[in-house]
Design a protein around this motif. Structure first.
Motif, PDB file in Angstrom:
ATOM      1  N   PRO A 106       2.859   8.052  25.887  1.00  0.00           N
ATOM      2  CA  PRO A 106       3.572   6.766  25.871  1.00  0.00           C
ATOM      3  C   PRO A 106       4.541   6.605  27.043  1.00  0.00           C
ATOM      4  N   TYR A 107       5.215   7.693  27.416  1.00  0.00           N
ATOM      5  CA  TYR A 107       6.156   7.630  28.530  1.00  0.00           C
ATOM      6  C   TYR A 107       5.420   7.522  29.862  1.00  0.00           C
ATOM      7  N   VAL A 108       4.274   8.195  29.959  1.00  0.00           N
ATOM      8  CA  VAL A 108       3.442   8.073  31.158  1.00  0.00           C
ATOM      9  C   VAL A 108       2.958   6.634  31.314  1.00  0.00           C
ATOM     10  N   ASP A 109       2.502   6.057  30.207  1.00  0.00           N
ATOM     11  CA  ASP A 109       2.044   4.657  30.245  1.00  0.00           C
ATOM     12  C   ASP A 109       3.179   3.712  30.627  1.00  0.00           C
ATOM     13  N   LEU A 110       4.371   3.961  30.075  1.00  0.00           N
ATOM     14  CA  LEU A 110       5.528   3.123  30.389  1.00  0.00           C
ATOM     15  C   LEU A 110       5.880   3.208  31.870  1.00  0.00           C
ATOM     16  N   ALA A 111       5.904   4.428  32.411  1.00  0.00           N
ATOM     17  CA  ALA A 111       6.247   4.609  33.829  1.00  0.00           C
ATOM     18  C   ALA A 111       5.241   3.881  34.722  1.00  0.00           C
ATOM     19  N   GLU A 112       3.945   3.997  34.395  1.00  0.00           N
ATOM     20  CA  GLU A 112       2.924   3.314  35.200  1.00  0.00           C
ATOM     21  C   GLU A 112       3.090   1.800  35.107  1.00  0.00           C
ATOM     22  N   LEU A 113       3.361   1.304  33.915  1.00  0.00           N
ATOM     23  CA  LEU A 113       3.550  -0.130  33.699  1.00  0.00           C
ATOM     24  C   LEU A 113       4.728  -0.662  34.525  1.00  0.00           C
ATOM     25  N   LEU A 114       5.842   0.062  34.496  1.00  0.00           N
ATOM     26  CA  LEU A 114       7.020  -0.363  35.263  1.00  0.00           C
ATOM     27  C   LEU A 114       6.726  -0.351  36.764  1.00  0.00           C
ATOM     28  N   GLY A 115       5.963   0.658  37.202  1.00  0.00           N
ATOM     29  CA  GLY A 115       5.610   0.729  38.616  1.00  0.00           C
ATOM     30  C   GLY A 115       4.753  -0.440  39.069  1.00  0.00           C
ATOM     31  N   LYS A 116       3.925  -0.972  38.172  1.00  0.00           N
ATOM     32  CA  LYS A 116       3.026  -2.079  38.511  1.00  0.00           C
ATOM     33  C   LYS A 116       3.766  -3.394  38.761  1.00  0.00           C
ATOM     34  N   ILE A 117       4.984  -3.510  38.272  1.00  0.00           N
ATOM     35  CA  ILE A 117       5.668  -4.804  38.296  1.00  0.00           C
ATOM     36  C   ILE A 117       6.013  -5.272  39.706  1.00  0.00           C
ATOM     37  N   TYR A 118       6.509  -4.367  40.550  1.00  0.00           N
ATOM     38  CA  TYR A 118       7.141  -4.820  41.798  1.00  0.00           C
ATOM     39  C   TYR A 118       6.222  -5.686  42.657  1.00  0.00           C
ATOM     40  N   TYR A 119       5.083  -5.146  43.082  1.00  0.00           N
ATOM     41  CA  TYR A 119       4.257  -5.894  44.031  1.00  0.00           C
ATOM     42  C   TYR A 119       3.479  -7.035  43.391  1.00  0.00           C
ATOM     43  N   GLN A 120       3.569  -7.176  42.070  1.00  0.00           N
ATOM     44  CA  GLN A 120       3.022  -8.376  41.441  1.00  0.00           C
ATOM     45  C   GLN A 120       4.050  -9.507  41.459  1.00  0.00           C
ATOM     46  N   ALA A 121       5.313  -9.127  41.623  1.00  0.00           N
ATOM     47  CA  ALA A 121       6.382 -10.140  41.601  1.00  0.00           C
ATOM     48  C   ALA A 121       7.058 -10.336  42.947  1.00  0.00           C
ATOM     49  N   GLU A 122       6.987  -9.344  43.844  1.00  0.00           N
ATOM     50  CA  GLU A 122       7.697  -9.388  45.125  1.00  0.00           C
ATOM     51  C   GLU A 122       6.747  -9.042  46.272  1.00  0.00           C
ATOM     52  N   LYS A 123       7.174  -9.367  47.481  1.00  0.00           N
ATOM     53  CA  LYS A 123       6.345  -9.126  48.664  1.00  0.00           C
ATOM     54  C   LYS A 123       6.994  -8.199  49.682  1.00  0.00           C
ATOM     55  N   ASP A 124       8.318  -8.075  49.678  1.00  0.00           N
ATOM     56  CA  ASP A 124       9.002  -7.248  50.674  1.00  0.00           C
ATOM     57  C   ASP A 124       8.551  -5.789  50.584  1.00  0.00           C
ATOM     58  N   THR A 125       8.388  -5.157  51.747  1.00  0.00           N
ATOM     59  CA  THR A 125       7.928  -3.770  51.800  1.00  0.00           C
ATOM     60  C   THR A 125       8.986  -2.822  51.246  1.00  0.00           C
TER      61      THR A 125
END
Length: 535
Positions: A335-354
């Protein structure tokens, strides 16, 4: 997917792979040259201790995703080369431990009591009188165990049951474990060699352990010492052992492994092992029988097949070239592995800056855990969105490093609202943004902070993240547009920063939302940004 099995495993393991939908080719005893010709066709290879997974093979095996090692040691596998290519390496370190330990103990008894020699004298109609086979008792002798891991611990325990005094050398094992096993610690290998009547070796084969017992070490041993090597060929220098036995310094030896290790799957007339130790009557050599029991064969064969199938499916597995984790711990941490991966997915779906830096902060009970795998999972999620090449837990850190992204881990045991919290801080040239999540009741994932907006949201496969001016009427317009386009809202949560002029909505929907609908939402007066997040 296609799997090739080059060394013998349980039929049930092969059947498991086939039931999982994979095409399995069984080619026991295949030569390295033949394997090079066909490896490009396979997604996975399962081996034991003979097949060499080296740079040459990996260069040819461009489709390889998983290497399965049926058993413990991986000295025949180039781990750095596999990691560089994102190839997962799995093994079954616990499946044959008892079998390997029991063989080592059996060999110890055999060389103390001359059991094989007596049997063959009778079978060959030679001098079969018992005074020719006078042996020694293990009782009250000292066994020196080199390597007090899984197998070494079992061997020490069993030989202590024979009333042997047990000493061991292993700089990586804690004093607590020595004490628990009732084994005396030797601070150096030399200290052990000078005391032991029986030396038994249970270490992996590494640059540090090759030839760890050589001429100089044998000189330090007690006269009449007996040596058992049921671990890896080359840990005992065979020339030094031969000379030690010929001189009488070593009373007897038993080897289940040779250097080099022959291919035992070849036909008898094709066997290529030659070793002068076979000339000596007080040396017992067995053909790598450590894992050769019905129970161990079944365990390693089925376990490696299950791990390979899981890895090919994309599931998280306890891989050799990942942070240490036992298979039973994978389920607890998932569950914690899934949570960490999910949180990591958020940035480049919402933002563009490198992003040039990612900091992952573990708070609460997670601060006391080994979190490297969680960090790799966060990286995997982050990279999956933008990197075209295959990203997994094995190569995620290397890919990030090559992109110039630095990874930082930090921990805090103090946490007021939650029992555990993962926060990922993304740093660009101009700003820093954070997302946070927690796990409730050991399995319920929640996003609790989205770029500074506090919420308590259950992440579903499709989520609309909408930022807007904090004013009345916007929620109704969003619902109307989604309803008109047959998009069902499963859940919705609104959040605003205290004293701020902006708000964020997280809207769970039941399907993909096309660009046309997203543009309609963006055109609502007061809506600043609309992003479809896919989890």
């Amino acid at each position: 997917m296609k799997v090739i099995v080059t060394e013998r495993i349980a039929d049930d393991g092969i059947e498991h792979l086939r039931k999982d939908g994979h095409e399995v080719d069984v080619k026991y005893g295949i030569s390295h040259e033949e394997l090079l010709e066909i490896i490009e066709n396979y997604d996975s290879i399962i081996v034991r201790s003979v097949t060499r997974i080296n740079e040459e093979l990996l260069n040819k095996g461009t489709k390889l995703k998983v290497v399965g090692r049926a058993g413990n040691g991986v000295d025949n596998i180039d781990l750095p080369a596999c990691t560089k290519r994102g190839i997962i390496v799995v093994n079954t370190p616990e499946s044959n431990s008892m079998a390997a330990a029991e063989l080592a103990v059996g060999l110890a008894y055999a060389i103390f009591r001359n059991i094989p020699q007596a049997h063959w004298a009778g079978k060959e109609k030679k001098d079969f009188r018992r005074n020719r086979f006078l042996g020694n008792e293990l009782d009250q002798k000292t066994v020196g165990v080199i390597g007090l891991g899984r197998i070494g611990s079992i061997v020490a325990t069993k030989l202590k049951g024979s009333n042997m005094r047990a000493i061991a050398y292993d700089p990586y094992i804690t004093d607590e474990k020595f004490k628990k096993l009732g084994v005396e610690r030797c601070e150096t290998l030399e200290e052990l060699l000078k005391q032991a009547d029986l030396i038994t070796i249970h270490t992996p084969k590494t640059a540090e352990t090759i030839n760890m017992i050589n001429e100089e070490q044998i000189k330090l041993c007690k006269d009449g010492v007996r040596i058992v090597n049921a671990a890896r060929g080359g840990l005992v220098n065979e020339d030094a052992l031969y000379n030690g036995i010929k001189s009488g310094k070593v009373a007897a030896a038993a080897l289940d492994v040779l250097n080099p290790e022959p291919n035992y799957d070849k036909k008898p007339e094709e066997q290529d092992y030659e070793n002068k130790l076979f000339e000596l009557d007080n040396v017992i050599i067995t053909p790598h029988l450590g894992a050769s029991t019905d129970e161990a064969n079944y365990n390693v064969g089925t376990c490696v097949a299950e791990l390979v199938a899981d890895a090919l499916r994309g599931d998280m597995v306890a891989a050799v070239n990942m942070p240490p984790m036992k298979n039973k711990e994978v389920g607890e941490m998932k569950p914690y592995v899934d949570l960490a991966e999910l949180l990591g997915k958020i940035y480049y779906q919402a933002e563009k800056d490198t992003v040039n830096k990612i900091e992952i902060i573990y708070s609460g009970e997670l601060a006391e855990q080994e979190t490297k795998l969680l960090s790799l999972s966060a990286l995997k999620g982050f990279l999956d969105v933008v990197v075209k090449e295959k990203v997994n837990y094995v190569n995620a850190e290397l890919i990030a490093k090559n992109m110039g992204i630095s990874l930082v881990e930090s921990k805090s045991s103090t946490l007021e609202k939650y029992t555990n919290l993962i926060t990922i801080r993304f740093t660009t040239k101009t700003k820093t943004l954070e997302v946070s999540g927690t796990v409730f009741a050991k399995q319920e994932l929640r996003v609790v902070d989205f770029f500074g907006y506090k919420l308590d949201f259950d992440p579903t496969p499709y989520v609309l993240a909408i930022q807007n001016i904090d004013q009345p009427g916007i929620i109704g317009q969003i619902g109307t547009i989604l309803g008109a386009n047959d998009i069902n809202i499963a859940a919705m949560q609104w959040s605003r920063k205290q004293g701020g002029e902006k708000a964020v909505a997280f809207v769970s929907v039941n399907c993909e939302v096309d660009d046309k609908v997203i543009d309609m939402l963006k055109n609502i007066k007061g809506v600043l940004k609309v992003t479809l997040l896919k989890f």
